[in-house]
Design a protein around this motif. Sequence first.
Motif, mmCIF file in Angstrom:
data_model
loop_
_atom_site.group_PDB
_atom_site.id
_atom_site.type_symbol
_atom_site.label_atom_id
_atom_site.label_comp_id
_atom_site.label_asym_id
_atom_site.label_seq_id
_atom_site.Cartn_x
_atom_site.Cartn_y
_atom_site.Cartn_z
ATOM 1 N N GLN A 72 0.818 -1.211 0.000
ATOM 2 C CA GLN A 72 0.000 0.000 0.000
ATOM 3 C C GLN A 72 0.858 1.271 0.000
ATOM 4 O OE1 GLN A 72 -3.415 0.061 -0.093
ATOM 5 N NE2 GLN A 72 -3.234 -2.131 -0.412
ATOM 6 N N TYR A 76 3.900 4.515 -4.307
ATOM 7 C CA TYR A 76 4.256 5.934 -4.414
ATOM 8 C C TYR A 76 5.755 6.089 -4.626
ATOM 9 C CZ TYR A 76 -0.454 6.542 -2.679
ATOM 10 O OH TYR A 76 -1.809 6.497 -2.538
ATOM 11 N N CYS A 79 6.529 4.964 -8.256
ATOM 12 C CA CYS A 79 6.158 5.955 -9.268
ATOM 13 C C CYS A 79 7.189 7.069 -9.334
ATOM 14 C CB CYS A 79 4.776 6.525 -8.968
ATOM 15 S SG CYS A 79 4.212 7.725 -10.202
ATOM 16 N N GLY A 80 7.604 7.545 -8.176
ATOM 17 C CA GLY A 80 8.542 8.659 -8.151
ATOM 18 C C GLY A 80 9.941 8.290 -8.598
ATOM 19 N N GLY A 150 2.930 1.684 -10.617
ATOM 20 C CA GLY A 150 2.714 2.450 -9.398
ATOM 21 C C GLY A 150 2.171 3.832 -9.682
ATOM 22 N N CYS A 151 2.202 4.253 -10.939
ATOM 23 C CA CYS A 151 1.712 5.579 -11.317
ATOM 24 C C CYS A 151 0.266 5.540 -11.812
ATOM 25 C CB CYS A 151 2.606 6.172 -12.409
ATOM 26 S SG CYS A 151 4.305 6.435 -11.862
ATOM 27 N N ARG A 153 -3.691 5.467 -11.791
ATOM 28 C CA ARG A 153 -4.705 6.019 -10.875
ATOM 29 C C ARG A 153 -6.050 5.587 -11.342
ATOM 30 N NH1 ARG A 153 -2.996 7.923 -6.033
ATOM 31 N NH2 ARG A 153 -0.933 8.617 -6.365
#
Length: 153
Positions: A72, A76, A79-80, A150-151, A153
């Motif tokens: 969870q 993030y 993605c970064g 991971g990016c 949405r």
Amino acid sequence: MIAAYLYLMSVAPTWPIGAPPPDLGAGTLVTVILIASAVPMTARLRHRPAWPVWIALLGAPAAWAVAVQLGQILPYVDCGAGLRTSALTAVGAAVLAGAAGVVSWRWGRDRAGTHKRPVLRFVAMTGGLVAFVLLFALLLQLAAGLVLTGCER
């Protein structure tokens, strides 16, 4: 539990319900008491170590829980930074759960020492099965970590 969720969702005027989250203290306490009350079953085990009986019942769920929680949080980071840390976490947890399942299963399958203690054999075999079910869930999480960046949405 799923039926209760669907029922509440169908009768609630707004969803999700604006009630505070449930208190998990009582359920956690009961779970700890149940696990602690099962440990004395191995107290009479003299010539064979007791940890293989419990490693799959305790270790595999712990590895799964850590992997789910990190699953969870780490998207993030993925993605970064463009990394696949979610997949690496799932691999580590899957290795731990699989190893715990194999150790517990093999201990339960050893008929030389468990024929006199059928309860311990049952606990070891059940722990192995639990570990293998959680291993499947971790492999699905690994597949998701490899497919998704991971990016999304």
